[in-house]
Write a protein that holds these residues in place. Sequence first.
Motif, PDB file in Angstrom:
ATOM      1  N   HIS B   6       0.868  -1.174   0.000  1.00  0.00           N
ATOM      2  CA  HIS B   6       0.000   0.000   0.000  1.00  0.00           C
ATOM      3  C   HIS B   6       0.904   1.222   0.000  1.00  0.00           C
ATOM      4  O   HIS B   6       1.807   1.302   0.836  1.00  0.00           O
ATOM      5  CB  HIS B   6      -0.879   0.031   1.253  1.00  0.00           C
ATOM      6  N   PRO B   7       0.674   2.185  -0.885  1.00  0.00           N
ATOM      7  CA  PRO B   7       1.537   3.373  -0.866  1.00  0.00           C
ATOM      8  C   PRO B   7       1.369   4.156   0.440  1.00  0.00           C
ATOM      9  O   PRO B   7       0.278   4.190   1.013  1.00  0.00           O
ATOM     10  CB  PRO B   7       1.043   4.190  -2.067  1.00  0.00           C
ATOM     11  N   ASP B   8       2.467   4.748   0.899  1.00  0.00           N
ATOM     12  CA  ASP B   8       2.385   5.636   2.054  1.00  0.00           C
ATOM     13  C   ASP B   8       1.508   6.828   1.704  1.00  0.00           C
ATOM     14  O   ASP B   8       1.404   7.216   0.537  1.00  0.00           O
ATOM     15  CB  ASP B   8       3.789   6.156   2.429  1.00  0.00           C
ATOM     16  N   ARG B   9       0.928   7.423   2.730  1.00  0.00           N
ATOM     17  CA  ARG B   9       0.056   8.586   2.518  1.00  0.00           C
ATOM     18  C   ARG B   9       0.723   9.647   1.634  1.00  0.00           C
ATOM     19  O   ARG B   9       0.120  10.140   0.684  1.00  0.00           O
ATOM     20  CB  ARG B   9      -0.311   9.202   3.868  1.00  0.00           C
ATOM     21  N   ILE B  12       0.741   9.092  -2.187  1.00  0.00           N
ATOM     22  CA  ILE B  12      -0.500   8.973  -2.958  1.00  0.00           C
ATOM     23  C   ILE B  12      -0.564  10.139  -3.946  1.00  0.00           C
ATOM     24  O   ILE B  12      -0.467  11.297  -3.558  1.00  0.00           O
ATOM     25  CB  ILE B  12      -1.734   8.980  -2.022  1.00  0.00           C
ATOM     26  N   ARG B  61      -6.116  -0.216  -4.709  1.00  0.00           N
ATOM     27  CA  ARG B  61      -5.100  -0.341  -3.645  1.00  0.00           C
ATOM     28  C   ARG B  61      -3.801   0.346  -4.049  1.00  0.00           C
ATOM     29  O   ARG B  61      -3.234   1.118  -3.277  1.00  0.00           O
ATOM     30  CB  ARG B  61      -4.832  -1.824  -3.353  1.00  0.00           C
ATOM     31  N   GLY B  64      -3.770   3.944  -3.724  1.00  0.00           N
ATOM     32  CA  GLY B  64      -3.902   4.465  -2.358  1.00  0.00           C
ATOM     33  C   GLY B  64      -5.335   4.770  -1.973  1.00  0.00           C
ATOM     34  O   GLY B  64      -5.585   5.387  -0.942  1.00  0.00           O
ATOM     35  N   ASN B  67      -7.676   0.156   1.285  1.00  0.00           N
ATOM     36  CA  ASN B  67      -6.820  -0.753   2.023  1.00  0.00           C
ATOM     37  C   ASN B  67      -7.359  -2.163   1.786  1.00  0.00           C
ATOM     38  O   ASN B  67      -8.573  -2.371   1.788  1.00  0.00           O
ATOM     39  CB  ASN B  67      -6.879  -0.415   3.520  1.00  0.00           C
ATOM     40  N   ARG B  80      -9.405   4.260   2.276  1.00  0.00           N
ATOM     41  CA  ARG B  80      -8.421   4.942   3.140  1.00  0.00           C
ATOM     42  C   ARG B  80      -8.866   6.406   3.321  1.00  0.00           C
ATOM     43  O   ARG B  80      -8.213   7.346   2.875  1.00  0.00           O
ATOM     44  CB  ARG B  80      -7.032   4.869   2.491  1.00  0.00           C
ATOM     45  N   ASP B  83      -6.434   8.946   5.055  1.00  0.00           N
ATOM     46  CA  ASP B  83      -5.282   9.279   4.207  1.00  0.00           C
ATOM     47  C   ASP B  83      -5.693  10.171   3.035  1.00  0.00           C
ATOM     48  O   ASP B  83      -5.015  11.155   2.726  1.00  0.00           O
ATOM     49  CB  ASP B  83      -4.627   7.993   3.670  1.00  0.00           C
ATOM     50  N   ARG B  87      -4.616  14.055   2.452  1.00  0.00           N
ATOM     51  CA  ARG B  87      -3.829  14.351   1.249  1.00  0.00           C
ATOM     52  C   ARG B  87      -4.586  15.315   0.328  1.00  0.00           C
ATOM     53  O   ARG B  87      -3.992  16.267  -0.173  1.00  0.00           O
ATOM     54  CB  ARG B  87      -3.587  13.014   0.527  1.00  0.00           C
TER      55      ARG B  87
END
Lengths: 109, 109
Positions: B6-9, B12, B61, B64, B67, B80, B83, B87
């Motif tokens: 999963h990409p970090d916040r 994204i 997914r 981003g 999840n 998410r 997140d 963002r």
Amino acid sequence: MKVLHHPDRADIQLSSVLYALSDPIRLYLVSELYKAGERACGEFEVPVVKSTVSHHARTLREAGVVNVRIHGTMRFLSIRIDDLEARFPGLLMSVLQAYDSSGEPAFPS
Amino acid sequence: MKVLHHPDRADIQLSSVLYALSDPIRLYLVSELYKAGERACGEFEVPVVKSTVSHHARTLREAGVVNVRIHGTMRFLSIRIDDLEARFPGLLMSVLQAYDSSGEPAFPS
């Protein structure tokens, strides 16, 4: 005179609009158009060839995001703000705000 | 145990999120997830095969947007929200509102 097809307001599809906005260069073009009102296709300072800009302009036009006006040999682009706002209130603004705050590069190096 | 990336916040990207949301079926999945909180991949009532749902889940997914939690042989999806909201504030809401009011069919006949 060549007439370019533009979808009617009622025929503008959300998925098509989101797809048209899902490319960094197209996001940049729309962001610039929002600031400038109307711009000629060749006026954008992008590191891609003219035919690529034309292709992006076509994707945006066919999705109903921009109007393309032909004048002589030039094509002028503008956002269909009223149509988008009537169809999906607030959507364009939130995408442009997200774009401004995201710091996403239009031209990956 | 298999761990899905999963990409970090902070990683994204707006263009990837818009692309992930630019498909009628993925828009439907996200809309359903927003109502339900979390759902198993096989629970969605969509007229496509399981592998197609899995493919859409993967696109969401990797962008981003969702999840994916593995439990036994099942995969559970959730949006998410925190997140995405951190963002790109307001973006998801405006897309979901546009989806609700658009009457766009998730499954073109």
